[in-house]
Write a protein that holds these residues in place. Structure first.
Motif, PDB file in Angstrom:
ATOM      1  N   ALA A 177      43.106 -32.917  14.853  1.00 32.38           N
ATOM      2  CA  ALA A 177      44.071 -32.733  13.799  1.00 32.38           C
ATOM      3  C   ALA A 177      43.821 -31.338  12.770  1.00 32.38           C
ATOM      4  CB  ALA A 177      42.729 -33.659  12.672  1.00 32.38           C
ATOM      5  N   VAL A 178      42.958 -30.529  12.761  1.00 32.45           N
ATOM      6  CA  VAL A 178      42.957 -29.141  12.031  1.00 32.45           C
ATOM      7  C   VAL A 178      43.720 -27.793  13.148  1.00 32.45           C
ATOM      8  CG1 VAL A 178      41.429 -27.086  11.683  1.00 32.45           C
ATOM      9  CG2 VAL A 178      40.465 -28.982  11.065  1.00 32.45           C
ATOM     10  N   LEU A 179      43.363 -28.113  14.650  1.00 32.44           N
ATOM     11  CA  LEU A 179      44.382 -27.197  15.404  1.00 32.44           C
ATOM     12  C   LEU A 179      46.162 -27.736  15.388  1.00 32.44           C
ATOM     13  CD1 LEU A 179      41.245 -26.928  17.813  1.00 32.44           C
ATOM     14  CD2 LEU A 179      42.420 -25.223  15.979  1.00 32.44           C
ATOM     15  N   THR A 180      46.109 -28.707  15.425  1.00 34.78           N
ATOM     16  CA  THR A 180      47.338 -29.115  15.497  1.00 34.78           C
ATOM     17  C   THR A 180      48.415 -28.756  14.258  1.00 34.78           C
ATOM     18  OG1 THR A 180      46.183 -30.898  17.448  1.00 34.78           O
ATOM     19  CG2 THR A 180      48.698 -31.445  15.766  1.00 34.78           C
ATOM     20  N   ARG A 181      47.542 -29.492  13.077  1.00 34.42           N
ATOM     21  CA  ARG A 181      48.253 -29.089  11.882  1.00 34.42           C
ATOM     22  C   ARG A 181      48.629 -27.538  12.277  1.00 34.42           C
ATOM     23  NH1 ARG A 181      44.889 -31.770   8.914  1.00 34.42           N
ATOM     24  NH2 ARG A 181      42.965 -29.927   8.078  1.00 34.42           N
ATOM     25  N   ALA A 182      47.459 -26.256  12.411  1.00 33.90           N
ATOM     26  CA  ALA A 182      47.793 -25.097  12.293  1.00 33.90           C
ATOM     27  C   ALA A 182      48.303 -24.334  13.047  1.00 33.90           C
ATOM     28  CB  ALA A 182      46.312 -24.461  12.443  1.00 33.90           C
ATOM     29  N   GLN A 183      48.691 -25.272  14.378  1.00 34.17           N
ATOM     30  CA  GLN A 183      49.303 -24.566  15.416  1.00 34.17           C
ATOM     31  C   GLN A 183      51.011 -25.544  15.347  1.00 34.17           C
ATOM     32  OE1 GLN A 183      48.200 -25.819  19.482  1.00 34.17           O
ATOM     33  NE2 GLN A 183      50.193 -27.152  19.452  1.00 34.17           N
ATOM     34  N   ASP A 184      50.600 -26.582  14.956  1.00 38.29           N
ATOM     35  CA  ASP A 184      52.176 -26.697  13.797  1.00 38.29           C
ATOM     36  C   ASP A 184      52.868 -26.199  13.399  1.00 38.29           C
ATOM     37  OD1 ASP A 184      52.367 -28.828  16.090  1.00 38.29           O
ATOM     38  OD2 ASP A 184      51.924 -30.573  14.476  1.00 38.29           O
ATOM     39  N   ALA A 185      52.295 -26.015  12.471  1.00 36.09           N
ATOM     40  CA  ALA A 185      53.364 -24.904  10.795  1.00 36.09           C
ATOM     41  C   ALA A 185      53.563 -23.886  12.078  1.00 36.09           C
ATOM     42  CB  ALA A 185      51.941 -24.965   9.836  1.00 36.09           C
ATOM     43  N   VAL A 186      52.517 -22.783  12.078  1.00 32.68           N
ATOM     44  CA  VAL A 186      52.957 -21.562  12.934  1.00 32.68           C
ATOM     45  C   VAL A 186      53.949 -21.705  13.617  1.00 32.68           C
ATOM     46  CG1 VAL A 186      52.194 -19.723  13.872  1.00 32.68           C
ATOM     47  CG2 VAL A 186      50.550 -20.599  12.498  1.00 32.68           C
ATOM     48  N   LEU A 187      53.983 -22.815  14.570  1.00 34.23           N
ATOM     49  CA  LEU A 187      55.159 -22.482  15.308  1.00 34.23           C
ATOM     50  C   LEU A 187      56.576 -23.200  15.240  1.00 34.23           C
ATOM     51  CD1 LEU A 187      52.934 -24.740  18.837  1.00 34.23           C
ATOM     52  CD2 LEU A 187      53.901 -22.179  18.092  1.00 34.23           C
ATOM     53  N   ARG A 188      56.067 -23.948  13.849  1.00 39.01           N
ATOM     54  CA  ARG A 188      57.785 -24.193  13.600  1.00 39.01           C
ATOM     55  C   ARG A 188      58.203 -22.731  12.231  1.00 39.01           C
ATOM     56  NH1 ARG A 188      55.910 -28.075  10.839  1.00 39.01           N
ATOM     57  NH2 ARG A 188      54.989 -26.800   8.721  1.00 39.01           N
ATOM     58  N   ASP A 189      57.181 -22.092  12.267  1.00 37.08           N
ATOM     59  CA  ASP A 189      57.955 -20.631  11.110  1.00 37.08           C
ATOM     60  C   ASP A 189      58.368 -19.227  12.089  1.00 37.08           C
ATOM     61  OD1 ASP A 189      56.838 -22.194   8.420  1.00 37.08           O
ATOM     62  OD2 ASP A 189      55.163 -20.683   8.365  1.00 37.08           O
ATOM     63  N   PHE A 190      57.083 -19.754  13.775  1.00 35.61           N
ATOM     64  CA  PHE A 190      58.285 -18.886  14.995  1.00 35.61           C
ATOM     65  C   PHE A 190      58.857 -18.983  14.645  1.00 35.61           C
ATOM     66  CE2 PHE A 190      57.976 -17.613  18.490  1.00 35.61           C
ATOM     67  CZ  PHE A 190      57.751 -16.653  18.049  1.00 35.61           C
ATOM     68  N   ARG A 191      59.743 -20.611  15.069  1.00 36.76           N
ATOM     69  CA  ARG A 191      60.821 -20.392  15.332  1.00 36.76           C
ATOM     70  C   ARG A 191      61.856 -20.577  14.766  1.00 36.76           C
ATOM     71  NH1 ARG A 191      59.464 -25.398  17.338  1.00 36.76           N
ATOM     72  NH2 ARG A 191      59.939 -26.392  15.640  1.00 36.76           N
ATOM     73  N   GLN A 192      62.118 -20.874  13.098  1.00 35.40           N
ATOM     74  CA  GLN A 192      62.734 -20.378  12.765  1.00 35.40           C
ATOM     75  C   GLN A 192      62.689 -18.853  12.194  1.00 35.40           C
ATOM     76  OE1 GLN A 192      64.005 -23.169  10.866  1.00 35.40           O
ATOM     77  NE2 GLN A 192      65.436 -21.579   9.974  1.00 35.40           N
ATOM     78  N   GLU A 193      61.853 -18.550  12.140  1.00 34.98           N
ATOM     79  CA  GLU A 193      62.411 -16.922  12.217  1.00 34.98           C
ATOM     80  C   GLU A 193      62.974 -16.664  13.335  1.00 34.98           C
ATOM     81  OE1 GLU A 193      61.242 -14.435   9.905  1.00 34.98           O
ATOM     82  OE2 GLU A 193      60.850 -16.815   8.549  1.00 34.98           O
TER      83      GLU A 193
END
Length: 530
Positions: free
Chosen positions: A57-73
């Motif tokens: 849960a912790v890794l997936t939450r952090a991973q999804d947030a980072v990947l979402r911001d990276f894709r947006q950037e």
């Protein structure tokens, strides 16, 4: 862009070992061990599942947030760059992307107008480099996918978790659709790893507390269960010591209460049975004693008559009819035998009733043995191997009974010469009586001191009563001594009498109940069939 996750994750741990078998004799220890193992298994399983679920849960939450911001950037910053940007433009875009809320490192790779590969890193020259990106991830990012109805984009976003110097990282990469630079991102997962380590420590502490609690619970349960078992063990020992009135207090309706009731019923039945057997045994002893006393009066009269008849037989006048003489001799012989039997029975009843007592005196063993042999006219048939001056504090009458039985038995069944030897030990004297006969059969040896035992059924009416050796053994026991029988390697039987040098300490133990002095008895029982 389409988010596609790739990469391999997993671990394998192999162990080989052997556990030695341990034998636990304590039921309490086994109960505590079983409780502890069950608690440990349950706690470890629960902690492992909880850790795994929280980790994902912790890794997936952090991973999804980072990947979402990276894709947006990537869409906002890199998508606005020309297809062939300059290095400065890439460097500026990488810095802007890294300045976002997730604080990840960015590497942009493109080609300028001259076809030269240019790089832009958020950390400058020493920052995030292309070599830090796994080759498998680079290959997946740059691979063009076939566009179909289910796949609208030729390039996808890929990610992978890596570890560098014990620090976990999330590395991701993608290309701008329609042509343009390729972007890579690296995000440290150290804060999440610290949170997971704290969680692991917390779960470990909880597992230890659960194990301690299980051990305490097992101890309490073992005490509850084993207390009745301990009481049952104590009661069983007391019952084995002869305290037949022992009973258990019964409370409850569980299996242990049923066991206590069963024990009480068994103890009560045993007490009744033993009481009945004791009553029958007492009645039997009383009968033998009463019978022996009742027989003595008529036997006294019969003995007097037989003595008169015997005198007539020996007289020169020849007052007995020769035709009647064999019958008279038979009556005389059987009367003597019956008289000896009654005396032996009375002696046995005294031993059984515990009324036999010691009358101690300082005895010179050489003189005592010589007197015993001389009184029975055995001087020519017995060899004495002893020195004068060997003294012991014993009952001389009972010692005479022992010697008369052992020597008479050897003469009757072993034949002369019979050798009697005396040796001194530290606190005892040892008297050995050896004959030169055929010895005692091995199957008879364990029974030579049994009452009325006769090895040969073909001669049930032997001259002895079958009680002589038994009485000799009882007289040895009342002194605190012992008699053993064995066969000599050189032939013949050997009876060994061991007596303490001082039997005074047994005087009070032997004087139980009303005592009476038994008659001398003779040595006429023999081995009875050896």
């Amino acid at each position: 862009m389409t988010d596609t996750r790739g990469g391999l994750r997993g671990w394998a741990v192999g162990r080989r070992g052997s556990l030695s078998r341990l034998r636990f004799t304590s039921l309490r220890l086994r109960l505590v061990l079983v409780f502890a193992l069950v608690a440990l298994t349950a706690a470890v399983s629960a902690s492992g599942i909880a850790y795994w679920l929280n980790r994902e849960a912790v890794l997936t939450r952090a991973q999804d947030a980072v990947l979402r911001d990276f894709r947006q950037e990537m869409q906002n910053r890199v998508g606005a760059l020309p297809e062939h940007p300059t290095q400065d433009a890439l460097q500026r875009a990488a810095g802007q992307m890294a300045a976002g809320g997730q604080h990840f490192s960015v590497l942009l790779v493109g080609q300028d107008a001259d076809g030269k590969t240019v790089y832009g890193s958020s950390g400058g020259i020493n920052g995030f480099q292309l070599e830090d990106v796994p080759k498998s991830l680079r290959a997946a990012v740059n691979k063009r996918q076939k566009v179909t109805d289910s796949n609208e984009d030729p390039y996808h976003l890929y990610w992978q978790r890596v570890t560098d110097h014990d620090t976990p990282y999330l590395v991701a990469g993608t290309r701008v659709i329609g042509g343009g630079p390729t972007g890579y991102m690296a995000k440290s997962l150290e804060p999440e790893a610290k949170d997971l380590n704290s969680l692991a420590w917390s779960l470990g502490i909880a597992t230890g507390l659960a194990l301690i609690g299980a051990a305490l619970l097992a101890q309490a349960a073992a005490t509850t269960v084993l207390k009745p078992v301990h009481r049952l063990g104590v009661a069983a020992r007391r019952l084995g010591e002869g305290r037949l009135d022992t009973r258990l207090r019964v409370s409850g309706t569980d299996e242990l209460a049923d066991l206590s009731r069963t024990f009480n019923n068994a103890a009560e039945a045993l007490e009744q049975r033993v009481a009945e057997m004791a009553a029958r045994d007492e009645a039997s002893r009383r009968f033998v004693a009463d019978m022996s006393h009742e027989l003595r009066t008529p036997l006294t009269a019969i003995t007097a008559v037989t003595e008169v008849l015997e005198e007539e037989l020996e007289s020169e006048a020849g007052g007995i009819d020769p035709m009647v003489e064999p019958a008279v001799r038979l009556v005389v012989s059987e009367t003597r035998r019956l008289n000896d039997l009654v005396e032996n029975l009375m002696e046995v009843t005294r031993f059984d009733a515990g009324t036999a007592r010691l009358v101690l005196d300082d005895v010179d063993l050489a003189d005592q043995i010589t007197a015993c042999i001389d009184a029975r006219a055995w001087l020519d048939a017995v060899e004495l191997d002893t020195e004068r001056g060997v003294h012991a504090l014993l009952d001389p009458r009972r010692l005479d009974v022992i010697l008369a039985n052992l020597i008479g038995n050897a003469l009757k069944h072993g034949g002369s010469p019979v050798r009697v030897s005396v040796r001194e030990a530290e606190d005892e004297v040892v008297i050995r009586v050896r004959d030169h006969g055929p010895g005692i059969p091995e199957d008879v040896l364990p029974h030579v001191f049994d009452r009325f035992y006769k090895a040969s059924a073909s001669r049930p009416r032997s001259e002895g009563s079958g009680l002589g050796l038994s009485i000799a053994l009882e007289n040895a026991h009342i002194h605190g001594g012992e008699i053993t029988a064995e066969n000599s390697p050189d032939g013949g039987a050997v009876f060994t009498l061991r007596l303490p040098r001082d039997a005074s300490r047994l005087t009070e133990e032997a004087a139980q109940g009303e005592g009476g002095r038994s008659g001398d008895g003779d040595g006429g029982s023999g081995k009875e069939g050896s």
